[in-house]
Design an enzyme around this catalytic site. Structure first.
Site, PDB file in Angstrom:
ATOM      1  N   GLY A 291       0.804  -1.211   0.000  1.00  0.00           N
ATOM      2  CA  GLY A 291       0.000   0.000   0.000  1.00  0.00           C
ATOM      3  C   GLY A 291       0.842   1.267   0.000  1.00  0.00           C
ATOM      4  O   GLY A 291       1.935   1.322  -0.576  1.00  0.00           O
ATOM      5  N   SER A 292       0.351   2.270   0.690  1.00  0.00           N
ATOM      6  CA  SER A 292       0.973   3.594   0.624  1.00  0.00           C
ATOM      7  C   SER A 292       2.309   3.704   1.337  1.00  0.00           C
ATOM      8  O   SER A 292       2.978   4.735   1.223  1.00  0.00           O
ATOM      9  CB  SER A 292       0.008   4.648   1.177  1.00  0.00           C
ATOM     10  OG  SER A 292      -1.133   4.751   0.345  1.00  0.00           O
ATOM     11  N   THR A 293       2.723   2.660   2.075  1.00  0.00           N
ATOM     12  CA  THR A 293       4.081   2.715   2.616  1.00  0.00           C
ATOM     13  C   THR A 293       5.096   2.773   1.474  1.00  0.00           C
ATOM     14  O   THR A 293       6.190   3.314   1.638  1.00  0.00           O
ATOM     15  CB  THR A 293       4.387   1.480   3.494  1.00  0.00           C
ATOM     16  OG1 THR A 293       4.201   0.286   2.722  1.00  0.00           O
ATOM     17  CG2 THR A 293       3.469   1.441   4.717  1.00  0.00           C
TER      18      THR A 293
END
Length: 572
Positions: A291-293
């Site tokens: 995801g956005s990591t």
């Protein structure tokens, strides 16, 4: 004349009688001698047969006799944490064996043994007892009570042999790190297997694994921090009704793993469920779209290319359509965003445009350079290989920019984040102690120091600025920074907006990050009706709790008087 012949005849008869007596004596003496020789020969033959049988048995393979190997299990070294606390050790235990040749009534033996060992396999045990061999195992590693109860049965042909068994004082606390041994005390998973692969198995095979000569194996793990990490992920899994959770604490300066847990796990003292698929070590042996990591690496890539600065802007007013896919923001601002705004608002559109600046080849090269696309090298055997598109196209680069379309392990993500936070040095993670000098010798520079400085600013900004997704990771006095990641999971071939894999990667203290803490939670539910279920609501608090409880053990002292907050750079 008659008298003369009578005398001659008398002498002749006397002489003949003497000859007969002497002959009889010689014949009797010969037979006696023969008997002695024969007796000696018989005894020599018997002893030669016994000796020959012993020599023959000495050259036989014990495993070919039909029963288990009767040798005593080999010793293993203790495993201790970085402070010398015992994580794994050998203890003595009794194992039950039988000598089938001495068993009179197999049915009676089984009937009596069942009173102590109700789970004993009746048919298998019966076949062993009727095998006629000299030795068979019946039950390995009995408890002291079981041994005593069986002794009270007084069964002939039944005995005990002292063996060594692996004991883990912490139970499941560090199970995925320590791993397992089999019934013969040989490592089959985790660091136990790693130790065998480093030469212990050869020592055991040669009989040189003597307890007094086996020095303890020291790990980089801190048992105190390990307990905290496992406790927090277990609570989070229950609290948010998730199917799994995990976390890792990594030294950003050396690459040492201080703690790592993944639940559900198992108790290595009773590993009946260790191979269940739900008990996988998700931190190193599972791959996920993070995801956005991953936007941390997208932004760092753009900054490191020299084509983008913190003052650069990207147009996020309209979705991006490529082929049949349309890229939108979860909470879109509908305007032009600065690089810091792209980061704290977690803009998919902005991240896609950052990747577009670098280009497809440059994008893949950066992710490979920072270690997210190759199988991670570390001591732990259970390490999964990341996945990526076979051929990168623009659509792949755009989606990977915000964390979809590429899978890697959570531990690798933490290792890459450490490089962003420590000034640009990438270390292979280790579960063994590593000095700073040793770390510097194996470090690889992957980004510029200025890029690292900018990323530290962005991490701190995301935890303090209005609208930042990392606020719930804050810990007073420790200046935490980080990035959330909420990835939709694929269900029936399509991304589901309600089934998520959440993560949060953090660093502290942000003025000079010493540690990386990354948490994951798989398919979490809202804590209560109406509450959110994104990473900021569940993965970030896990990190906060771990830092709050473990920072003092890690040697990081709180500072409540000199906290400086990052300021948001915004251009309208």
């Amino acid at each position: 004349m008659k008298k003369f012949w009578r005398k001659r005849i008398s002498k002749a008869e006397s002489s003949t009688a003497s000859i007969v007596v002497d002959g009889a004596r010689k014949a009797t003496g010969g037979r006696s001698k023969n008997r002695v020789v024969m007796t000696m020969a018989v005894f020599l033959g018997i002893y030669a047969t016994i000796a020959g049988r012993l020599v023959y048995l000495g050259f036989q393979d014990p495993e070919a006799s039909g029963g288990p190997v009767s040798r005593v299990t080999a010793s293993r070294p203790d495993i201790v944490d970085r402070n010398g606390e015992i994580l794994a050790t050998d203890i003595k235990t009794a194992s039950l064996f039988a000598e089938p040749r001495r068993i009179v009534d197999a049915d009676e033996v089984i009937e009596k043994l069942q009173t102590v060992l109700p789970d004993i396999e009746v048919e298998q045990t019966y076949n062993k007892l009727k095998s006629g061999t000299g030795f068979v195992w019946l039950k390995r590693q009995l408890s002291p009570k079981q041994q005593n109860d069986i002794m009270q049965l007084g069964l002939p042909g039944i005995g005990f042999r002292t063996e060594k068994r692996r004991f883990y004082p912490g139970g499941p606390t560090a199970s995925h790190i320590l791993g397992l041994t089999n019934i013969d005390n040989q490592g089959i998973a985790g660091m136990e297997k790693y130790i065998d692969d480093q030469g212990l198995a050869d020592l055991q095979a040669s009989g040189l694994a003597v307890p007094k000569d086996l020095k303890p194996v020291r790990l980089s793990i801190d048992l105190r921090v390990q307990h905290i990490v496992r406790d927090e992920v277990s609570r989070a899994m229950e609290k948010f009704h998730a199917i799994a959770a995990g976390a890792v604490v990594l030294n950003a300066k050396t690459g040492e793993v201080l703690a790592m847990a993944s639940v559900p796990d198992f108790d290595p003292n009773n590993p009946y469920n260790a191979l269940d698929k739900d008990h996988l070590n998700r931190m190193s042996a599972g791959t996920y779209e993070m995801g956005s990591t991953i936007k941390s690496f997208t932004t760092a890539m753009a900054l490191d290319s020299g084509k983008v600065t913190l003052n650069s802007t990207f147009d996020a007013r309209r979705p991006i359509t490529i082929g049949r896919q349309t890229i939108r923001d979860f909470h879109g601002k509908g305007r032009i965003l600065t690089v810091p705004e792209v980061f704290i608002y977690s803009s998919n559109i902005g991240s896609a445009r950052e990747a577009d600046v670098v280009g497809i080849e440059g994008h893949r090269e950066f992710l490979k350079r920072i270690g997210l696309l190759d199988r991670m090298k570390t001591e732990l055997p259970e390490v999964a290989r990341p996945s990526e598109p076979k051929v990168w196209k623009k659509v792949h680069s755009i989606t990977i920019a915000f964390g979809h379309g590429m899978s890697t392990t959570p531990l690798q993500t933490a290792v890459g984040a450490a490089a962003l936070m420590n000034g640009g040095l990438l270390f292979e993670p280790t579960f063994l102690p590593r000095t700073q000098a040793q770390a510097d010798a194996v470090a690889t520079r992957v980004i510029k120091e200025k890029t690292g400085e900018d990323m530290r600013y962005l991490y701190r900004l995301n935890a303090t600025a209005p609208g930042g997704s990392g606020k719930r990771a804050a810990v007073p006095g420790y200046r935490v920074g980080g990035k959330t990641g909420t990835a939709e999971k694929v269900v029936n071939g399509r991304y589901s907006s309600t089934v998520r894999f959440n993560a949060f990667v953090a660093a502290f203290p942000m003025e000079d990050p010493q540690y990386i803490v990354l948490s994951i939670i798989d398919e979490p539910k809202p804590e209560k009706p109406g509450a959110g279920a994104t990473a900021g609501f569940n993965a970030a608090p896990i990190v906060s709790n771990i830092i709050r409880r473990s920072a003092s053990f890690l040697g990081v002292q709180p500072d409540f008087g000199h906290e400086t907050e990052a300021k948001l750079v915004s251009y309208q």
